[in-house]
Design an enzyme around this catalytic site. Sequence first.
Site, mmCIF file in Angstrom:
data_model
loop_
_atom_site.group_PDB
_atom_site.id
_atom_site.type_symbol
_atom_site.label_atom_id
_atom_site.label_comp_id
_atom_site.label_asym_id
_atom_site.label_seq_id
_atom_site.Cartn_x
_atom_site.Cartn_y
_atom_site.Cartn_z
ATOM 1 N N GLY A 48 0.683 -1.330 0.067
ATOM 2 C CA GLY A 48 -0.029 0.194 0.090
ATOM 3 C C GLY A 48 0.861 1.201 -0.038
ATOM 4 C CB ALA A 49 4.324 1.764 -1.035
ATOM 5 C CG ASN A 50 -1.218 3.049 -3.916
ATOM 6 O OD1 ASN A 50 -1.037 2.414 -2.997
ATOM 7 N ND2 ASN A 50 -2.552 3.430 -4.522
ATOM 8 N N GLY A 52 -1.260 7.787 1.537
ATOM 9 C CA GLY A 52 -1.525 7.752 2.663
ATOM 10 C C GLY A 52 0.129 7.286 3.528
ATOM 11 N N GLY A 54 1.700 4.680 3.665
ATOM 12 C CA GLY A 54 2.783 4.031 3.079
ATOM 13 C C GLY A 54 3.385 4.705 2.186
ATOM 14 C CE1 TYR A 204 -8.860 -0.776 9.750
ATOM 15 C CE2 TYR A 204 -9.185 -0.094 11.851
ATOM 16 C CZ TYR A 204 -8.505 -0.155 10.561
ATOM 17 O OH TYR A 204 -7.258 0.317 10.566
#
Length: 323
Positions: A48-50, A52, A54, A204
């Site tokens: 999820g580095a794209n 926020g 990340g 969650y």
Amino acid sequence: MSAAVILAAVLGGGVILIARRLFSRRSSVKIVRHPTGMMRGKTVIITGANSGIGRATAAELLKLQARVVMACRDRQSAEEAAREMRQEAGPDQGELVVKELDLASLTSVRSFCQEIIREEPRVDVLINNAGIYQCPYTKTEEGFEMQFGVNHLGHFLLTNLLLDHLKKSSPSRIVIVSSKLYKYGHINFDDLNSERSYNKAFCYSQSKLANLLFTHELSGRLADSGVTANALTPGIVRTKLGRHVRIPLLARPLFHLVSWAFFKSPLEGAQTPIYLACSPDVEGIQGKCFAKCQEEELLPKATDDQTARRLWDISTVMVGLSN
């Protein structure tokens, strides 16, 4: 109540929030600066580095000259983020590599890991960052409840498949992003897929508790391996994680103002994962949870040996590692 009164209340509240943001909260923000080049020669995988936390983590590690593998579901978005990060990082930067990884598909996880093992000589840090928050009831490709499947099971399989590579690269680190909302969950072993009932907030919290229990069990199994596993809770951060949360149209301007005033920026939220990825202060530290770059005390349910072991065994079967 008249429209004028409501408008005055909103504007007045806005002024207060902005004042607090400018004169109080800013003074409490601490951005840690690490020596340039301290991650040179290190390969870091970030899910999820794209966007926020990340993305902010990847951008900072790039500046520290790491080779950063951006493991993302949306390849186009990741490529765009990578271009922006390269422009922002300046001349003395590391390397960004974009690879597709859909944590809602165990087939995708296996393909990603095969590619990493084939192409990357070493993996020094694995940051399990990606997550989904309070989405409508949906299932992963293999039929698992989406939040449990992505936040826990996808990362569980990813980590296990890369363990040998991490051991060969030791000393190496595993960083798992959880949430303080774990406090409101428990592991419902009788209905892990929420097929009897579905509460998106509970699911969650359950998945974030699972992250901590996974860290606890994993750290015990990694004793004397040269690989450490630690978790973190980043706090409330302005990211796209809350995209599934519905906010009434008229309340959105106030919500955005409040989030700007009180929520952390992605860079602020990324300080602890960056710290756990590269700081010598946590060299050899195993099985702990951190917040604001300091160890935090967890509720007993997050470190319960029996629950952690049971969750591990069930997760192993669910992702097909039992054989």
